[in-house]
Design a protein around this motif. Structure first.
Motif, PDB file in Angstrom:
ATOM      1  N   ALA A   1     -51.555  -5.155  26.388  1.00 15.98           N
ATOM      2  CA  ALA A   1     -51.025  -5.307  25.033  1.00 15.98           C
ATOM      3  C   ALA A   1     -51.163  -6.769  24.660  1.00 15.98           C
ATOM      4  CB  ALA A   1     -49.569  -4.873  24.969  1.00 15.98           C
ATOM      5  N   LEU A   2     -51.564  -7.009  23.423  1.00  9.95           N
ATOM      6  CA  LEU A   2     -51.712  -8.373  22.910  1.00  9.95           C
ATOM      7  C   LEU A   2     -50.621  -8.653  21.884  1.00  9.95           C
ATOM      8  CD1 LEU A   2     -55.574  -8.362  22.332  1.00  9.95           C
ATOM      9  CD2 LEU A   2     -54.325  -9.431  24.217  1.00  9.95           C
ATOM     10  N   ARG A   3     -50.118  -9.857  21.873  1.00 13.58           N
ATOM     11  CA  ARG A   3     -49.104 -10.236  20.885  1.00 13.58           C
ATOM     12  C   ARG A   3     -49.659  -9.953  19.484  1.00 13.58           C
ATOM     13  NH1 ARG A   3     -47.459 -15.769  21.903  1.00 13.58           N
ATOM     14  NH2 ARG A   3     -49.081 -16.471  20.507  1.00 13.58           N
TER      15      ARG A   3
ATOM     16  N   GLY B   1     -48.124   1.353  22.849  1.00 17.11           N
ATOM     17  CA  GLY B   1     -49.234   0.641  22.219  1.00 17.11           C
ATOM     18  C   GLY B   1     -50.138  -0.125  23.153  1.00 17.11           C
ATOM     19  N   MET B   2     -49.992   0.070  24.446  1.00 17.03           N
ATOM     20  CA  MET B   2     -50.896  -0.604  25.377  1.00 17.03           C
ATOM     21  C   MET B   2     -52.234   0.132  25.394  1.00 17.03           C
ATOM     22  SD  MET B   2     -48.365  -1.858  28.434  1.00 17.03           S
ATOM     23  CE  MET B   2     -49.334  -3.312  28.857  1.00 17.03           C
ATOM     24  N   GLN B   3     -53.294  -0.632  25.542  1.00 19.19           N
ATOM     25  CA  GLN B   3     -54.649  -0.076  25.502  1.00 19.19           C
ATOM     26  C   GLN B   3     -55.286  -0.118  26.883  1.00 19.19           C
ATOM     27  OE1 GLN B   3     -55.990   1.172  22.579  1.00 19.19           O
ATOM     28  NE2 GLN B   3     -53.941   0.790  21.772  1.00 19.19           N
ATOM     29  N   PRO B   4     -56.102   0.889  27.218  1.00 20.26           N
ATOM     30  CA  PRO B   4     -56.834   0.825  28.496  1.00 20.26           C
ATOM     31  C   PRO B   4     -57.689  -0.441  28.526  1.00 20.26           C
ATOM     32  CG  PRO B   4     -57.044   2.995  27.499  1.00 20.26           C
ATOM     33  CD  PRO B   4     -56.389   2.114  26.469  1.00 20.26           C
ATOM     34  N   PHE B   5     -57.702  -1.088  29.691  1.00 18.86           N
ATOM     35  CA  PHE B   5     -58.375  -2.373  29.807  1.00 18.86           C
ATOM     36  C   PHE B   5     -59.400  -2.382  30.938  1.00 18.86           C
ATOM     37  CE2 PHE B   5     -58.279  -6.772  31.605  1.00 18.86           C
ATOM     38  CZ  PHE B   5     -58.882  -7.418  30.541  1.00 18.86           C
ATOM     39  N   GLY B   6     -59.325  -1.424  31.821  1.00 22.46           N
ATOM     40  CA  GLY B   6     -60.240  -1.395  32.949  1.00 22.46           C
ATOM     41  C   GLY B   6     -59.568  -0.794  34.170  1.00 22.46           C
ATOM     42  N   GLN B   7     -60.140  -1.083  35.314  1.00 25.97           N
ATOM     43  CA  GLN B   7     -59.616  -0.569  36.568  1.00 25.97           C
ATOM     44  C   GLN B   7     -59.469  -1.715  37.560  1.00 25.97           C
ATOM     45  OE1 GLN B   7     -62.406   2.461  37.793  1.00 25.97           O
ATOM     46  NE2 GLN B   7     -61.536   3.963  36.394  1.00 25.97           N
TER      47      GLN B   7
ATOM     48  N   PRO C   1     -49.063 -14.387  25.282  1.00 27.11           N
ATOM     49  CA  PRO C   1     -50.202 -13.860  24.533  1.00 27.11           C
ATOM     50  C   PRO C   1     -50.545 -12.409  24.884  1.00 27.11           C
ATOM     51  CG  PRO C   1     -50.969 -15.319  26.259  1.00 27.11           C
ATOM     52  CD  PRO C   1     -49.471 -15.399  26.273  1.00 27.11           C
ATOM     53  N   GLU C   2     -50.238 -11.990  26.127  1.00 22.56           N
ATOM     54  CA  GLU C   2     -50.630 -10.654  26.557  1.00 22.56           C
ATOM     55  C   GLU C   2     -49.741 -10.190  27.702  1.00 22.56           C
ATOM     56  OE1 GLU C   2     -54.649 -11.670  27.344  1.00 22.56           O
ATOM     57  OE2 GLU C   2     -54.205 -12.548  29.288  1.00 22.56           O
ATOM     58  N   VAL C   3     -49.648  -8.866  27.819  1.00 25.26           N
ATOM     59  CA  VAL C   3     -48.914  -8.228  28.918  1.00 25.26           C
ATOM     60  C   VAL C   3     -49.784  -7.084  29.421  1.00 25.26           C
ATOM     61  CG1 VAL C   3     -46.862  -6.899  29.572  1.00 25.26           C
ATOM     62  CG2 VAL C   3     -46.643  -8.839  27.989  1.00 25.26           C
ATOM     63  N   TYR C   4     -49.824  -6.933  30.727  1.00 21.19           N
ATOM     64  CA  TYR C   4     -50.627  -5.891  31.369  1.00 21.19           C
ATOM     65  C   TYR C   4     -49.728  -4.830  31.973  1.00 21.19           C
ATOM     66  CZ  TYR C   4     -54.516  -9.083  30.873  1.00 21.19           C
ATOM     67  OH  TYR C   4     -55.478  -9.906  30.347  1.00 21.19           O
ATOM     68  N   GLY C   5     -50.299  -3.672  32.182  1.00 20.29           N
ATOM     69  CA  GLY C   5     -49.645  -2.597  32.917  1.00 20.29           C
ATOM     70  C   GLY C   5     -50.638  -2.032  33.907  1.00 20.29           C
ATOM     71  N   LEU C   6     -50.175  -1.800  35.099  1.00 26.08           N
ATOM     72  CA  LEU C   6     -51.018  -1.268  36.171  1.00 26.08           C
ATOM     73  C   LEU C   6     -50.417   0.062  36.594  1.00 26.08           C
ATOM     74  CD1 LEU C   6     -53.453  -2.249  37.881  1.00 26.08           C
ATOM     75  CD2 LEU C   6     -51.796  -3.147  39.518  1.00 26.08           C
ATOM     76  N   VAL C   7     -51.248   1.109  36.616  1.00 24.84           N
ATOM     77  CA  VAL C   7     -50.720   2.446  36.904  1.00 24.84           C
ATOM     78  C   VAL C   7     -51.731   3.226  37.741  1.00 24.84           C
ATOM     79  CG1 VAL C   7     -51.589   3.410  34.726  1.00 24.84           C
ATOM     80  CG2 VAL C   7     -49.640   4.481  35.835  1.00 24.84           C
TER      81      VAL C   7
ATOM     82  N   ALA D   1     -39.369  -4.623  26.465  1.00 22.24           N
ATOM     83  CA  ALA D   1     -39.986  -5.666  27.287  1.00 22.24           C
ATOM     84  C   ALA D   1     -41.141  -6.334  26.539  1.00 22.24           C
ATOM     85  CB  ALA D   1     -40.469  -5.085  28.618  1.00 22.24           C
ATOM     86  N   LEU D   2     -41.956  -5.538  25.828  1.00 21.95           N
ATOM     87  CA  LEU D   2     -43.049  -6.133  25.048  1.00 21.95           C
ATOM     88  C   LEU D   2     -42.501  -6.989  23.913  1.00 21.95           C
ATOM     89  CD1 LEU D   2     -45.732  -3.293  24.842  1.00 21.95           C
ATOM     90  CD2 LEU D   2     -45.706  -5.305  26.332  1.00 21.95           C
ATOM     91  N   THR D   3     -41.464  -6.515  23.250  1.00 25.48           N
ATOM     92  CA  THR D   3     -40.838  -7.307  22.197  1.00 25.48           C
ATOM     93  C   THR D   3     -40.336  -8.630  22.750  1.00 25.48           C
ATOM     94  OG1 THR D   3     -40.226  -5.349  20.930  1.00 25.48           O
ATOM     95  CG2 THR D   3     -38.960  -7.357  20.500  1.00 25.48           C
TER      96      THR D   3
END
Length: 170
Positions: free
Chosen positions: A164-166, A143-149, A122-128, A111-113
């Motif tokens: 994740a950033l392109r 490769g997704m990085q923590p971004f906040g809450q 430019p970017e994709v987020y994940g919420l968990v 999906a990121l590819t």
């Protein structure tokens, strides 16, 4: 050969969607809980199909390449409201029998590819949910990085946001 096949969901997927989304095990970390009836599944499918028509991408119906007619899950990227701010979100849900085989990780990478190479997003987020350790691990592995809450569930701990950033994803 790829293990998974992705296609746009269709109205005929309603029964399979309901089977997966109504299973209490697939909803352990879903604050809304399991889906209640087939009408709800049909409504979700309609919204997904409309999303595809509007954005030309969206959630996929997912099958194994050796059984392409049998949907094992749904997921991919779609526009999602994060408390009134729209972002492209990676999400997925697999049938219990598909768990533990690396499908979520493969879907996430694919999906990121797709988002970055085909759609040039430019970017994709994940919420968990913070207690969903398996999904947190998947987001980290791709490769997704923590971004906040995001305080999105009243009375509960905030969801964790990943990004994740392109050009910077695994």
């Amino acid at each position: 050969m790829d293990r998974l096949i992705y296609r746009m969901p269709q109205a005929c997927d309603a029964q399979r969607l309901f089977a997966i989304y109504s299973d209490p095990n697939t909803n352990l970390f879903n604050p809304a809980g399991p889906m209640n009836d087939l009408v709800e599944a049909q409504g979700l499918l309609s919204r997904w199909i409309e999303h595809w028509e509007k954005h030309l991408y969206g959630a996929w119906a997912i099958a194994r390449s050796d059984a392409p007619e049998y949907v094992i899950g749904f997921g991919g990227i779609s526009a999602h409201d994060y408390l009134a701010e729209q972002r492209v979100n990676l999400g997925y849900r697999f049938a219990v029998e598909a768990w533990g085989q690396g499908y979520a990780t493969q879907l996430g990478r694919d999906a990121l590819t797709y988002a970055f190479e085909k759609l040039c997003l430019p970017e994709v987020y994940g919420l968990v949910r913070p207690d969903h350790k398996a999904s947190i691990r998947v987001l980290e592995k791709i490769g997704m990085q923590p971004f906040g809450q995001l305080d999105d569930v009243p009375g509960k701990a905030p969801s964790l946001m990943f990004k994740a950033l392109r050009g910077r994803s695994a």
